[in-house]
Design an enzyme around this catalytic site. Structure first.
Site, mmCIF file in Angstrom:
data_model
loop_
_atom_site.group_PDB
_atom_site.id
_atom_site.type_symbol
_atom_site.label_atom_id
_atom_site.label_comp_id
_atom_site.label_asym_id
_atom_site.label_seq_id
_atom_site.Cartn_x
_atom_site.Cartn_y
_atom_site.Cartn_z
ATOM 1 N N SER A 330 19.007 66.763 37.019
ATOM 2 C CA SER A 330 19.094 67.117 35.590
ATOM 3 C C SER A 330 20.781 67.012 35.374
ATOM 4 O O SER A 330 21.645 66.723 36.236
ATOM 5 C CB SER A 330 18.862 68.395 34.952
ATOM 6 O OG SER A 330 19.524 69.306 35.987
ATOM 7 N N TYR A 331 20.870 66.907 33.874
ATOM 8 C CA TYR A 331 22.466 66.677 33.514
ATOM 9 C C TYR A 331 23.551 67.501 34.342
ATOM 10 O O TYR A 331 23.419 68.528 34.449
ATOM 11 C CB TYR A 331 22.334 66.986 31.965
ATOM 12 C CG TYR A 331 24.013 66.435 31.498
ATOM 13 C CD1 TYR A 331 23.931 65.246 31.307
ATOM 14 C CD2 TYR A 331 24.841 67.492 31.119
ATOM 15 C CE1 TYR A 331 25.274 64.565 30.693
ATOM 16 C CE2 TYR A 331 26.043 66.975 30.526
ATOM 17 C CZ TYR A 331 26.277 65.591 30.342
ATOM 18 O OH TYR A 331 27.378 65.017 29.472
#
Length: 857
Positions: A330-331
């Site tokens: 994820s980010y």
DNA sequence: GCAAGGTC
């Protein structure tokens, strides 16, 4: 139907938000600046159905800089930078973000801003509004532009934000404007002043840029502080008792720990020695645990990559960025270390289960799932988690290690805590107490996944029974010394920066990288930060002049003032003017007292006059000058106290030649056999004698009428490639010879091995180039007929053809471009009565004689 | 050539 433009801070977020808000029913088109636009139809406030268009920027649209008048380091006194005008420029002109935004805004009636919910995001809101103000009618009205406030990228939160839109906060945006202006003015003023002051002052000072910054300098300060602590550390000797007892034998620890007086230690030893047995006073045991980790955020990722994997934060973030864009995680830039409430932890776990590397652990955890710990929700992005299963072979070594760490860390967060039992036995010998502890693992918990944190071996303890007597095997006095602290590790530095609010999760790696690249610190084994002499001298210098300049509290003080703007309790202009005034005073004081920093430099670096080697002679005093190789390379005349900049590359004395204009010894510049080379005079190179000779030009640009090294003497023809250049014979590397353009990079190697080449008065009747006379030694002739000497045209003579590289291309080019008539005769004109004007393919400098006359007057 | 802050 009305249209609504919505803008997020980055493309990835625009995609997620559009997916959520459109319930997965949106179309996407990709812009040519990396930003996509997503469209769908749906209800908006009380407008009924509207057409939604969701796009993004790429961080800031604009950045602050000085107006062009103030960009010159030479013409502007740095103190002016505190008051001079500034302007906003597009961050990345190639992206054309402003025109992209106004294009996307066409036909839109409303603007909804989905920038990150922090001060920077608020500032970007206004950058976006500014970009579309001429397209969206009344964009500054509260009925047109709205601000979404969201704290997690989840269905519930995002839809909730859409239901309760607010308005962008001007004060918060202004506080960022103030920060930008302060950082710019302070950083650039100090950096330019320091750089210019110290540059060229010390020969062995290996830095062409001595920067100052409100974040980088305190970061360096932390490293130097630790260095100083180590230097100032005075080791102390201490003594302690070691008791050996029990079956099997164990060494027990002394409850007093250590004593710093030897005679007392000996006295206590003797008292113990009076006893043959120890009494077991108590045996107790208790369960202890080590907490599983919190969900992973950026700073923790950087810390562990540095301390555990030996991968620096800058590289770690590059790897994480790549893993993110490839969909594996994820980010990676988030401060949040707590999973959102409805985060599907099981889904993540399921995707890890097929792994050959940690699938066993993932399956084990899925049947023993534990609720994760609470942490901090910064409202930016969810913690860093795996998104897709990767195999070892998918990545290079370091990328795999980072990915595997993220996966195992994730599993750790939903595992049990590690549990162990600590058993402590207390033994009494007279009045002295000794203890023995043994730890036994009860539940490995999260360390089953995070194997590098595994608990040590189980420890054994003799079966001590309370109240019993145990024979003493041995008791002895041990001596040791306190040790200095170690150099700061990168992980510790990150923690310090985070604690003091120096930088952000995204900029911390940049600051650390900066102080390494600027040669203020070096990273040694164990990712320890060792300050260099330059780094130490700088920090000590600030401490002597104005310690606040290097204190981390400076930044927090500025942040505090900025918060006042953000909260609306102080006026933007008041705060800014006040802060600039303070820093300008600090700057002026710094400049006045720079001598005390210079004293430190003096004792650490060699003054220019002592460094470098004797090289060539100064034309003014005829003494040898020093050649300083460290950048910027230069010649220094200690007698005249003058510096002469040199070209970047190899610089050698050019035999005994002198410049006829100023008597300076000539030098030969080269960048290797295949690169450019030319002779030059160090004085003319810095102070061109003729108006048509450029600054930083060699003799091949000099229009001296008779000097044997000048353009006029050695020019052959106009350049085959560029418009204004002239091909000039270069003899500095003989017996390697070449024709080199005095403007561009064209080089023609020719007549290798020739002992002498002269440029003749006459021109080639075919192409107009000057004829050359080429001489070989009798036994080394390269001419087909074996002769020693020939005259001819480099481009047209058939006897020369095999001795000139690229001669065909040159010849055809010459012919096509019109050769001799090209601007030649006419410009030579009456002034060039000696016909030399035509020597270099017919492009003599205009009014040459007049200029020469002026010079000699 | 300079700062720090976004993001690719």
């Amino acid at each position: 139907m009305k249209s609504v433009l919505m803008v997020a801070e980055k493309p990835s977020l625009a995609a997620s938000l559009a997916g959520i808000l459109s319930n997965g029913r949106c179309t996407a088109k990709r812009g040519n600046n990396g930003c996509s636009t997503h469209e769908w139809t749906g209800p908006f406030r009380n407008e009924g159905n509207v057409h939604f268009r969701m796009t993004s920027v790429c961080g800031h649209v604009m950045s602050l800089d000085f107006t062009s008048k103030y960009t010159s380091w030479d013409k502007v006194d740095p103190v002016q930078l505190f008051d001079c005008p500034t302007e906003k420029k597009e961050c990345n002109p190639k992206q054309q973000m402003r025109s992209f935004l106004s294009h996307e805004a066409r036909g839109c009636d409303y603007l909804v801003l989905w920038l990150d919910c922090d001060k920077e995001g608020e500032n970007i809101c206004f950058e976006v509004m500014d970009a579309v103000q001429h397209v969206i009618h009344n964009v500054y009205s509260t009925y047109v532009t709205y601000r979404a406030h969201f704290s997690a990228i989840t269905d519930k939160d995002i839809k909730g934000a859409m239901e309760s839109l607010g308005h962008p906060n001007k004060n918060e945006a202004k506080s960022v404007d103030a920060r930008q202006e302060l950082d710019l003015r302070i950083g650039c003023a100090f950096t330019r002043f320091q750089t210019k002051f110290f540059q060229g002052r010390y020969g062995d000072l290996d830095s062409s840029l001595i920067s100052y910054g409100p974040c980088q300098t305190p970061t360096l300060g932390f490293c130097v502080k630790r260095h100083d602590d180590i230097q100032l550390f005075k080791p102390e000797t201490f003594w302690y008792l070691q008791l050996v007892a029990g079956q099997p034998e164990v060494t027990l620890e002394w409850a007093r720990g250590r004593v710093f007086k030897k005679n007392i230690a000996i006295m206590l030893l003797n008292r113990v020695k009076e006893h043959k047995e120890a009494t077991v006073e108590s045996v107790s045991s208790k369960e202890s645990f080590r907490s599983k980790p919190q969900a992973l955020n950026t700073v923790e990722l950087m810390r562990i990559c540095s301390s555990g994997l030996g991968i620096g934060p800058f590289q770690a973030m590059q790897i994480a960025e790549r893993l993110y864009t490839q969909g594996y995680i994820s980010y990676p830039r988030t401060e949040t270390n707590q999973y959102p409430e409805n985060f599907d932890l099981h889904a993540v776990l399921r995707l890890l289960q097929p792994s050959g590397d940690f699938g066993d652990e993932a399956r084990a955890i899925s049947s023993d799932f534990q609720t994760p710990r609470k942490g901090k929700d910064a409202g930016d992005h969810p913690p860093i988690t795996p998104m897709k299963l990767g195999q070892r072979n998918d990545f290079d070594r370091d990328t795999w290690r980072v990915y595997e760490f993220i996966c195992r860390h994730f599993m750790g967060t939903i595992s049990r805590d590690l549990k162990y039992r600590t058993t402590t036995a207390k033994l009494k010998v007279g009045l002295e107490t000794f203890t023995c502890t043994a730890n036994v693992l009860l539940d490995a918990g999260f360390t089953k996944a995070m194997t590098w944190l595994a608990f040590g071996k189980d420890e054994a303890m003799p079966p001590f029974v309370q109240g019993t007597q145990v024979p003493i095997t041995d008791v002895r006095l041990a001596e040791s010394q306190t040790g200095p602290p170690d150099y700061l590790t990168e992980a510790e530095l990150i923690t310090l920066m985070e604690q003091h609010g120096i930088g952000t999760d995204a900029s911390i790696p940049v600051h650390i990288n900066n102080i390494c690249q600027r040669n203020y610190v070096k990273i040694e084994t164990g990712r320890k930060l060792i300050p260099t002499t330059l780094g130490i001298v700088l920090v000590h210098g600030y401490q002597k002049i104005d310690p606040e300049l290097v204190l981390p509290t400076m930044r927090s003080e500025v942040e505090r003032m900025l918060t006042l703007i953000a909260k609306g309790s102080a006026d933007f202009n008041d705060v800014l003017r006040h802060a600039i005034k303070i820093f300008k005073l600090k700057f002026v004081y710094f400049v006045q007292n720079i001598a005390s920093m210079d004293m430190l430099f003096e004792s650490s670096f060699s003054p220019l006059a002592e460094s470098g080697k004797a090289h060539s002679r100064c034309g003014k005093c005829r003494r040898y000058m020093k050649y300083i190789q460290t950048k910027p390379a230069r010649l220094y005349c200690s007698h005249c106290n003058d510096n002469y900049t040199l070209p970047n590359g190899n610089v050698k004395v050019y035999r005994e030649f002198k410049c006829p204009l100023d008597d300076f010894g000539l030098l030969a510049f080269s960048t290797g056999v295949k690169g450019r080379s030319f002779p030059f005079c160090p004085y003319c190179y810095n102070h061109p004698p003729f108006r048509d000779m450029p600054k930083f030009g060699g003799c091949n640009t000099c229009t001296h009428p008779t000097c044997p090294h000048s353009l006029n003497t050695l020019g052959i023809s106009s350049c085959v490639e560029c418009e204004t250049g002239v091909l000039v014979l270069d003899s500095t590397l003989s017996p390697t010879w070449k024709l080199g353009c005095n403007r561009c990079d064209v080089i023609i190697n020719c007549f290798k091995g020739a002992t002498k080449i002269t440029v003749e008065e006459n021109k080639c009747s075919e192409c107009g180039a000057q004829l050359v006379n080429v001489v070989y030694k009798s036994d080394k002739s390269k001419f087909k007929d074996g002769s020693e000497e020939k005259s001819g045209c480099v481009f047209c003579s058939s006897e020369f053809a095999h001795l000139v590289e690229k001669h065909r291309a040159v010849a055809s080019r010459q012919v096509r471009s019109g050769g001799p008539s090209r601007g030649g005769g006419g410009a030579a004109g009456p002034g060039a009565g000696n016909a030399r004007g035509g020597r270099h393919g017919g492009r003599p400098p205009k009014d040459k004689m007049a200029q020469l006359a002026a010079y000699f007057v």
